[in-house]
Design a protein around this motif. Structure first.
Motif, PDB file in Angstrom:
ATOM      1  N   GLY A   1     -57.134 -12.703 -12.968  1.00  0.00           N
ATOM      2  CA  GLY A   1     -58.039 -11.572 -12.873  1.00  0.00           C
ATOM      3  C   GLY A   1     -57.890 -10.644 -14.062  1.00  0.00           C
ATOM      4  O   GLY A   1     -57.414 -11.031 -15.120  1.00  0.00           O
ATOM      5  N   ILE A   2     -58.311  -9.414 -13.834  1.00  0.00           N
ATOM      6  CA  ILE A   2     -58.231  -8.355 -14.843  1.00  0.00           C
ATOM      7  C   ILE A   2     -57.516  -7.182 -14.193  1.00  0.00           C
ATOM      8  O   ILE A   2     -57.913  -6.741 -13.107  1.00  0.00           O
ATOM      9  CB  ILE A   2     -59.647  -7.951 -15.311  1.00  0.00           C
ATOM     10  CG1 ILE A   2     -60.334  -9.151 -15.969  1.00  0.00           C
ATOM     11  CG2 ILE A   2     -59.591  -6.777 -16.272  1.00  0.00           C
ATOM     12  CD1 ILE A   2     -61.800  -8.944 -16.251  1.00  0.00           C
TER      13      ILE A   2
ATOM     14  N   ILE B   1     -44.662 -11.410  -1.564  1.00  0.00           N
ATOM     15  CA  ILE B   1     -45.107 -12.735  -1.991  1.00  0.00           C
ATOM     16  C   ILE B   1     -44.992 -12.796  -3.510  1.00  0.00           C
ATOM     17  O   ILE B   1     -45.582 -11.990  -4.221  1.00  0.00           O
ATOM     18  CB  ILE B   1     -46.545 -13.018  -1.525  1.00  0.00           C
ATOM     19  CG1 ILE B   1     -46.588 -13.018   0.015  1.00  0.00           C
ATOM     20  CG2 ILE B   1     -47.054 -14.339  -2.098  1.00  0.00           C
ATOM     21  CD1 ILE B   1     -47.970 -13.126   0.602  1.00  0.00           C
ATOM     22  N   GLU B   2     -44.213 -13.758  -3.986  1.00  0.00           N
ATOM     23  CA  GLU B   2     -44.029 -13.910  -5.428  1.00  0.00           C
ATOM     24  C   GLU B   2     -45.265 -14.543  -6.052  1.00  0.00           C
ATOM     25  O   GLU B   2     -45.881 -15.440  -5.469  1.00  0.00           O
ATOM     26  CB  GLU B   2     -42.814 -14.786  -5.715  1.00  0.00           C
ATOM     27  CG  GLU B   2     -41.497 -14.114  -5.364  1.00  0.00           C
ATOM     28  CD  GLU B   2     -40.312 -14.944  -5.814  1.00  0.00           C
ATOM     29  OE1 GLU B   2     -40.412 -15.601  -6.874  1.00  0.00           O
ATOM     30  OE2 GLU B   2     -39.300 -14.921  -5.108  1.00  0.00           O
ATOM     31  N   PHE B   3     -45.617 -14.057  -7.222  1.00  0.00           N
ATOM     32  CA  PHE B   3     -46.778 -14.594  -7.919  1.00  0.00           C
ATOM     33  C   PHE B   3     -46.643 -14.359  -9.412  1.00  0.00           C
ATOM     34  O   PHE B   3     -45.871 -13.515  -9.853  1.00  0.00           O
ATOM     35  CB  PHE B   3     -48.074 -13.945  -7.401  1.00  0.00           C
ATOM     36  CG  PHE B   3     -48.154 -12.461  -7.629  1.00  0.00           C
ATOM     37  CD1 PHE B   3     -48.721 -11.950  -8.790  1.00  0.00           C
ATOM     38  CD2 PHE B   3     -47.648 -11.572  -6.681  1.00  0.00           C
ATOM     39  CE1 PHE B   3     -48.782 -10.578  -8.993  1.00  0.00           C
ATOM     40  CE2 PHE B   3     -47.718 -10.204  -6.874  1.00  0.00           C
ATOM     41  CZ  PHE B   3     -48.284  -9.704  -8.035  1.00  0.00           C
ATOM     42  N   THR B   4     -47.407 -15.129 -10.151  1.00  0.00           N
ATOM     43  CA  THR B   4     -47.550 -14.938 -11.579  1.00  0.00           C
ATOM     44  C   THR B   4     -48.972 -14.455 -11.799  1.00  0.00           C
ATOM     45  O   THR B   4     -49.911 -15.042 -11.257  1.00  0.00           O
ATOM     46  CB  THR B   4     -47.333 -16.263 -12.340  1.00  0.00           C
ATOM     47  OG1 THR B   4     -46.023 -16.735 -12.052  1.00  0.00           O
ATOM     48  CG2 THR B   4     -47.492 -16.067 -13.830  1.00  0.00           C
ATOM     49  N   PHE B   5     -49.122 -13.390 -12.587  1.00  0.00           N
ATOM     50  CA  PHE B   5     -50.450 -12.842 -12.843  1.00  0.00           C
ATOM     51  C   PHE B   5     -50.931 -13.256 -14.222  1.00  0.00           C
ATOM     52  O   PHE B   5     -50.216 -13.113 -15.215  1.00  0.00           O
ATOM     53  CB  PHE B   5     -50.440 -11.316 -12.731  1.00  0.00           C
ATOM     54  CG  PHE B   5     -51.801 -10.707 -12.925  1.00  0.00           C
ATOM     55  CD1 PHE B   5     -52.772 -10.853 -11.960  1.00  0.00           C
ATOM     56  CD2 PHE B   5     -52.109 -10.019 -14.083  1.00  0.00           C
ATOM     57  CE1 PHE B   5     -54.049 -10.316 -12.141  1.00  0.00           C
ATOM     58  CE2 PHE B   5     -53.368  -9.470 -14.274  1.00  0.00           C
ATOM     59  CZ  PHE B   5     -54.342  -9.619 -13.296  1.00  0.00           C
ATOM     60  N   HIS B   6     -52.144 -13.785 -14.270  1.00  0.00           N
ATOM     61  CA  HIS B   6     -52.777 -14.184 -15.525  1.00  0.00           C
ATOM     62  C   HIS B   6     -53.949 -13.233 -15.774  1.00  0.00           C
ATOM     63  O   HIS B   6     -54.952 -13.297 -15.078  1.00  0.00           O
ATOM     64  CB  HIS B   6     -53.288 -15.621 -15.449  1.00  0.00           C
ATOM     65  CG  HIS B   6     -52.216 -16.624 -15.175  1.00  0.00           C
ATOM     66  ND1 HIS B   6     -51.528 -17.264 -16.183  1.00  0.00           N
ATOM     67  CD2 HIS B   6     -51.698 -17.082 -14.015  1.00  0.00           C
ATOM     68  CE1 HIS B   6     -50.635 -18.083 -15.642  1.00  0.00           C
ATOM     69  NE2 HIS B   6     -50.722 -17.984 -14.335  1.00  0.00           N
ATOM     70  N   ASP B   7     -53.782 -12.373 -16.748  1.00  0.00           N
ATOM     71  CA  ASP B   7     -54.816 -11.405 -17.092  1.00  0.00           C
ATOM     72  C   ASP B   7     -55.771 -12.055 -18.087  1.00  0.00           C
ATOM     73  O   ASP B   7     -55.367 -12.452 -19.179  1.00  0.00           O
ATOM     74  CB  ASP B   7     -54.171 -10.160 -17.710  1.00  0.00           C
ATOM     75  CG  ASP B   7     -55.139  -9.010 -17.897  1.00  0.00           C
ATOM     76  OD1 ASP B   7     -56.355  -9.244 -18.024  1.00  0.00           O
ATOM     77  OD2 ASP B   7     -54.670  -7.855 -17.910  1.00  0.00           O
ATOM     78  N   TYR B   8     -57.046 -12.179 -17.685  1.00  0.00           N
ATOM     79  CA  TYR B   8     -58.031 -12.811 -18.557  1.00  0.00           C
ATOM     80  C   TYR B   8     -58.142 -12.127 -19.913  1.00  0.00           C
ATOM     81  O   TYR B   8     -58.524 -12.755 -20.893  1.00  0.00           O
ATOM     82  CB  TYR B   8     -59.420 -12.806 -17.904  1.00  0.00           C
ATOM     83  CG  TYR B   8     -59.549 -13.686 -16.694  1.00  0.00           C
ATOM     84  CD1 TYR B   8     -59.055 -14.985 -16.678  1.00  0.00           C
ATOM     85  CD2 TYR B   8     -60.201 -13.229 -15.561  1.00  0.00           C
ATOM     86  CE1 TYR B   8     -59.195 -15.785 -15.567  1.00  0.00           C
ATOM     87  CE2 TYR B   8     -60.355 -14.028 -14.450  1.00  0.00           C
ATOM     88  CZ  TYR B   8     -59.855 -15.306 -14.450  1.00  0.00           C
ATOM     89  OH  TYR B   8     -60.006 -16.098 -13.338  1.00  0.00           O
ATOM     90  N   LYS B   9     -57.815 -10.840 -19.981  1.00  0.00           N
ATOM     91  CA  LYS B   9     -57.895 -10.120 -21.253  1.00  0.00           C
ATOM     92  C   LYS B   9     -56.810 -10.598 -22.221  1.00  0.00           C
ATOM     93  O   LYS B   9     -56.987 -10.569 -23.428  1.00  0.00           O
ATOM     94  CB  LYS B   9     -57.758  -8.606 -21.041  1.00  0.00           C
ATOM     95  CG  LYS B   9     -58.806  -8.013 -20.142  1.00  0.00           C
ATOM     96  CD  LYS B   9     -60.141  -7.898 -20.839  1.00  0.00           C
ATOM     97  CE  LYS B   9     -61.116  -7.159 -19.949  1.00  0.00           C
ATOM     98  NZ  LYS B   9     -62.468  -7.217 -20.419  1.00  0.00           N
TER      99      LYS B   9
END
Length: 115
Positions: A6-7, A25-33
């Motif tokens: 997401g952004i 909840i563990e997560f990895t965030f991928h910022d489209y920017k």
């Protein structure tokens, strides 16, 4: 580990990240920017969910397209081209599960699929 796309400044993404953090909840965030979506990833997602669902037609990026550009989005291939050029048009957040995707933020769906 979940992968969330997401952004960061998107309100819906913020709600989702807050919910994930509140529920530990563990997560990895991928910022489209910072990390634009790759064609291979879009192709992978289109195997799990329709291209129509991936295209956010309510957002400002879609609305900025010309009528001709919007009309040209007619199938998986044309959608992938537009989404690669305009990552912010991908419905968000997008959460990858093992063999599924969650689009947007719906607390009830998050509870069913993530807890």
């Amino acid at each position: 580990m979940l992968h969330v796309y997401g952004i960061k400044n998107c309100n819906t993404v913020k709600k989702a990240l807050d919910w994930l953090n509140a529920n530990n909840i563990e997560f990895t965030f991928h910022d489209y920017k910072k990390e634009p979506a790759q064609e291979s990833k879009l192709h992978e997602w289109q195997k799990l969910i329709s291209w129509e669902s991936l295209v956010n037609k309510k957002g400002t990026t879609w609305k900025k397209l010309t009528t001709e550009q919007q009309a040209a989005v007619i199938d998986e291939t044309s959608a992938r081209v537009v989404l690669l050029a305009n990552n912010s048009m991908i419905k968000r957040p997008l959460i990858e599960l093992k063999n599924d995707l969650i689009l947007g933020f719906d607390e009830q769906i998050y509870q069913q699929k993530l807890l």
